[in-house]
Design an enzyme around this catalytic site. Structure first.
Site, PDB file in Angstrom:
ATOM      1  N   SER A 195      11.664  -6.151  -3.914  1.00 15.53           N
ATOM      2  CA  SER A 195      11.447  -7.501  -3.387  1.00 15.53           C
ATOM      3  C   SER A 195      11.959  -8.583  -4.329  1.00 15.53           C
ATOM      4  CB  SER A 195       9.957  -7.722  -3.107  1.00 15.53           C
ATOM      5  OG  SER A 195       9.486  -6.804  -2.154  1.00 15.53           O
TER       6      SER A 195
ATOM      7  N   HIS B 250       8.170 -12.175  -6.521  1.00 13.48           N
ATOM      8  CA  HIS B 250       9.072 -12.796  -5.552  1.00 13.48           C
ATOM      9  C   HIS B 250       9.670 -14.084  -6.103  1.00 13.48           C
ATOM     10  CE1 HIS B 250       6.887 -10.676  -1.971  1.00 13.48           C
ATOM     11  NE2 HIS B 250       7.497  -9.837  -2.783  1.00 13.48           N
TER      12      HIS B 250
END
Length: 390
Positions: free
Chosen positions: A293, A344
């Protein structure tokens, strides 16, 4: 026939395309109406050019209102807060009735004040005054001489020169999206699928001890010296759904970024973003974590850098979709427990910085690239110091 107004229409078009660097939005089938845009222009983001012999001012008023409506559609497509449209008529003569009050001030739709239309009329007898007005509005000198008569060949020549400029600009924009062929995207997809199978065969991809054994991010082990755990989590995934979601995202985003920046620039961006995501998670989250991610958010960061360098092309093609997807993912990460949002955000910033370091293929901005390199080095050093000391 003198064809003077037809020549003037295309001469103005050529000026805006070649000197003003406006981009064509639409050219009518009869090639007498041209819409141009340049969203970074602070004065007029859109120019509409019409070759039409105006007779009555009430027709012109209705046309101005339609121009405002079309300008509003363009404003929404480009996600601009406000839009200024420069509306230029090339007409043999001025309207036969009173018209000045209709164009003395910019037209603003009473139902929507976000799009303004400023109108200038180029007629046979007042062309110099119109050029002066255009120079005043654009705050740059717009001047060229006109003969009394033109041959059709002369009109065709300036028209073809204008269209050639448009084609060249379109090709240069298309080339930005087609520099490289995807290679490392497929390699990373294959690696993370293979690693998932290995996890499943050795205790399961949701088994903590298995994840740690294969290289998941573990703060205590990183502090003990296992620095490679900043990188190995990029190819590990926790559960089939996690793998499928990240593989799908990598397929679409990775291909786009690798085509724009090329293979080895993409490799650097992806790995640095993955490292940055792991580093941010190391600093802000004590939990075991794994997944691509952070690196995938780095691809978003690369596309945001593209948007900074080419804002009008970015918003015309993918800009709003990218911003919306980033926003949704970040909100989702903050509201749903168990998601490593630090990873993230770290990946997003890491991808942006990495892209600033490598910039675009065959293009250099040495001072800017040096700035991004120094910034990335400082941020990395500070975060490592914080993470290891805490």
């Amino acid at each position: 026939m003198s064809f003077r107004e037809d020549y003037l229409f295309w001469r103005l078009a050529h000026y805006f395309v070649s000197v003003g660097e406006y981009r064509i939005v639409q050219l009518s089938k009869d090639q007498k109406e041209l819409w141009l845009e340049k969203i970074e222009n602070k004065k007029y983001q859109v120019i509409r050019l019409l070759r039409y012999d105006i007779d009555w001012s009430n027709w012109m008023q209705r046309d101005i209102e339609l121009t405002a409506a079309n300008g509003e559609q363009i404003r929404r497509q480009l996600a601009k807060r406000n839009m200024n449209v420069l509306n230029l008529y090339v007409s043999t003569y001025l309207p036969v009735d009173d018209y000045e009050y209709r164009i003395s001030k910019p037209f603003v739709n009473p139902n929507n004040s976000k799009t303004n239309v400023t109108t200038v009329i180029f007629d046979r007898n007042g062309y110099n005054d119109a050029l002066g007005r255009l120079t005043e509005l654009l705050q740059t000198d717009v001047s060229f001489t006109l003969k009394n008569e033109y041959e059709e060949q002369e009109i065709e020549a300036v028209k073809q020169a204008t269209l050639a400029q448009i084609v060249i600009k379109a090709k240069s924009e298309q080339e930005l999206f087609k520099y490289g062929k995807p290679f490392f995207t497929y390699i990373f997809i294959a690696i993370q699928v293979v690693m998932f199978l290995l996890l499943e065969l050795n205790g399961g991809s949701v088994n903590i001890s298995t994840l740690i054994h294969f290289g998941a991010k573990s703060n205590p082990l990183i502090i003990e010296g296992e620095w490679w755990r900043f990188f190995t989590p990029i190819v590990l995934h926790i559960g089939l759904l996690h793998l499928l979601m990240n593989t799908l995202a990598l397929y679409y985003l990775g291909i786009a970024v690798e085509q724009i920046f090329g293979n080895f620039r993409f490799l650097f961006i992806y790995l640095f973003a993955g490292f940055a995501g792991s580093l941010a998670s190391f600093v802000f989250s004590p939990s075991i974590s794994a997944g691509a991610s952070g690196a995938i958010f780095g691809c978003f960061g690369a596309l945001l850098y593209f948007g900074v360098i080419y804002p009008r092309l970015f918003f015309r093609t993918m800009g709003m979709n990218i911003l919306i997807i980033i926003g949704i993912n970040l909100v989702f990460g903050f509201t749903v427990p168990g998601i490593d949002n630090a990873g993230h955000i770290g990946g997003l910033l890491g991808g942006f910085l990495a892209t600033g370091i490598v910039h675009f293929p065959k293009k250099r901005k040495l001072l800017s690239q040096l700035f991004f390199l120094i910034t990335a080095a400082i941020v990395t050093f500070v975060f490592l110091q914080i993470g290891y000391k805490s």
